[in-house]
Scaffold this active site. Structure first.
Site, short mmCIF file in Angstrom:
data_model
loop_
_atom_site.label_atom_id
_atom_site.label_comp_id
_atom_site.label_asym_id
_atom_site.label_seq_id
_atom_site.Cartn_x
_atom_site.Cartn_y
_atom_site.Cartn_z
N LYS A 166 26.13 25.31 27.72
CA LYS A 166 26.52 25.45 26.32
C LYS A 166 25.37 25.11 25.37
O LYS A 166 25.32 25.60 24.26
CB LYS A 166 27.72 24.55 26.00
CG LYS A 166 28.96 24.75 26.88
CD LYS A 166 29.68 26.03 26.60
CE LYS A 166 31.13 26.08 27.08
NZ LYS A 166 31.39 25.80 28.48
C1 LIG Z 1 32.29 26.38 29.39
C2 LIG Z 1 31.94 26.27 30.83
C3 LIG Z 1 32.23 27.31 31.73
C4 LIG Z 1 33.00 28.54 31.32
O1 LIG Z 1 32.31 29.34 30.41
P1 LIG Z 1 33.09 30.42 29.53
O2 LIG Z 1 32.08 31.00 28.63
O3 LIG Z 1 34.17 29.67 28.82
O4 LIG Z 1 33.66 31.39 30.50
C5 LIG Z 1 31.81 27.17 33.03
N1 LIG Z 1 31.15 26.07 33.45
C6 LIG Z 1 30.86 25.06 32.60
C7 LIG Z 1 30.15 23.87 33.14
C8 LIG Z 1 31.23 25.12 31.27
O5 LIG Z 1 30.94 24.12 30.44
#
Ligand SMILES: *Cc1c(COP(=O)(O)O)cnc(C)c1O
Length: 455
Positions: free
Chosen positions: A111
């Site tokens: 993120k």
């Molecule tokens: C947010 C997240 C996901 C999922 O990503 P999306 O874009 O919501 O599909 C997978 N793994 C981790 C560690 C995350 O923080």
């Protein structure tokens, strides 16, 4: 670039609106009216760019009416200077598979790649607009930390983060709740992630309230996040030097894997995108047999994917229906009533680009164990789901997106192998620091009142 809403494509919007608002007033998601499709020769020209240069090339396609390429390049450089890897991401191997490590940013999950950039994009916007903005965001664990790190201490910005109380890992929570800056507000909702996301959506659609506080959203539906994530698909493809590659993507809200779909639509030779889910397998049921009906959310060891309503799926629905917003709006109504079955022709279109698999809790722990024994590598539980899905489908030349640092999920890795990875030195302080968050009921009015009392 102009944008439209997936639920009404008769009105056009500019990038500024798309970025600041996140969600369209009609409840739809913004999509660009057209996409550049790179030719093979054009791709060759991008091949030797470093990560920051490549980001500037790709993001500029979407944002040039908002920020000049020069200023954009500067923002990108600043954003990624906070990463522990010089090239932002890193490619490693587990057995036959490649791992695309996306967790070298300040809060140890992918993120950060989009969020560090977004934080600086807000700052840029506010340097030209005399405004105060309040960001309200729901998190399944990692978005909140990344958003807080990107926004903390920035002037004329507040951030309110809703997380599901007791349903995220302790390290995930501590990274968010030990921040001292006065513009950061953590709220723990007595409910699950879908409840948190629902509250944020309801506050957004209360236009009077959301306008009164200049509310802005950084959820994974924000287009600026998606395009920042598209970059690492290009970057890793170029580094691997194969004709085509497939990507296995641990998926919750369908944001990250949608960014891969976008890269494919832009001409990147991606073979398949594997949607990897945990026991919350609505997307696996949808993609394998058309069953898009949500069930009760289960708590798993990969909490960032404990989601039953994948917001970004709406964008895929729009595209597979030839950008027909009337049809999309209609399908979204069905989804709201929880009665959507994907019809055969749509499913065939989806399956040209996507495969899916799901891993249950035991499988996830087994994968962590097996990889530790065979490769001496600790996988975080989300990445383990991605590896598990790729293994089940046995696809050649497959890259698994490694979405979080294993140290963020000590409970899960302790369960699997009695071991946990240590936090990087610079983050260890969060373990003993006082936490600060407000527990609230799963109730929109309560959350609104709390926000009102703080702005
Ligand atoms: C947010 C997240 C996901 C999922 O990503 P999306 O874009 O919501 O599909 C997978 N793994 C981790 C560690 C995350 O923080």
């Amino acid at each position: 670039m102009k944008y439209v809403s997936t639920r009404d494509n008769t009105k056009e919007y500019n990038f500024e609106r798309v970025f600041i608002k996140g969600l369209a007033d009609d409840g739809g998601l913004y999509v660009p009216i057209s996409l550049k499709k790179y030719s093979t020769d054009e791709l060759l020209e991008l091949k030797n760019l470093n990560y920051n240069e490549l980001s500037a090339e790709i993001i500029n396609l979407f944002s040039s009416d908002f920020i000049s390429k020069e200023e954009l390049s500067f923002l990108i450089k600043k954003s990624y200077s906070t990463f522990r890897e010089k090239e932002v991401v890193k490619i490693s191997s587990v057995g036959e598979l490649k791992l695309l490590e996306l967790f070298h940013g300040p809060t140890l999950a992918f993120k950060d790649v989009a969020m560090q950039f977004i934080g600086n994009l807000y700052e840029y916007y506010l340097s030209k607009n005399d405004k105060k903005i309040n960001i309200v965001v729901a998190t399944s664990g990692d978005t909140g930390a990344a958003a807080i790190d990107a926004i903390k201490g920035k002037s004329n910005l507040n951030i309110f983060v809703l997380h599901p109380n007791n349903r995220i890992s302790s390290v995930q929570r501590k990274i968010m709740t030990t921040v001292e800056e006065q513009n950061v507000f953590n709220i723990a909702i007595n409910g699950n992630f879908d409840d948190c996301q629902n509250i944020v959506k309801q506050i957004f659609s209360d236009l009077e309230f959301s306008k009164s506080i200049n509310m802005s959203g950084v959820n994974s539906i924000n287009w600026a996040r998606i395009i920042a994530q598209t970059v690492y698909y290009f970057f890793s493809y170029f580094k691997l030097d194969k004709e085509t590659v497939s990507f296995s993507v641990p998926t919750g809200n369908f944001g990250d894997v949608f960014a891969g779909y976008l890269a494919k639509k832009m001409g990147l030779p991606i073979d398949k995108l594997i949607v990897a889910t945990n026991e919350n397998d609505i997307l696996h049921r949808a993609i394998s047999k058309g069953d898009y009906v949500s069930r009760e959310v289960k708590e798993t060891s990969s909490p960032s994917m404990d989601i039953q309503l994948a917001s970004n799926f709406e964008r895929l629905i729009y595209y597979i229906n030839n950008s027909d917003s009337v049809k999309t709006a209609d399908i979204m109504k069905k989804i709201k009533q929880n009665s959507y079955q994907i019809d055969k022709s749509n499913l065939e279109i989806i399956q040209k680009d996507f495969l899916s698999e799901s891993c249950n809790e035991q499988e996830t722990l087994d994968i962590i164990k097996k990889n530790y024994e065979e490769n001496n590598m600790i996988l975080d539980p989300h990445t383990a789901v991605g590896v598990g899905a790729a293994n089940k489908l046995s696809i050649n030349d497959c890259v698994v997106l490694s979405t979080a640092h294993p140290c963020k999920f000590p409970e899960a890795t302790n369960n699997a192998i009695n071991k946990n990875e240590k936090l990087p030195e610079e983050l260890r302080y969060v373990l003993d620091k006082d936490e600060n968050f407000q527990v609230l009921k799963n109730n929109v009015e309560e959350v609104k009142n709390f926000i009102k009392s703080k702005v």
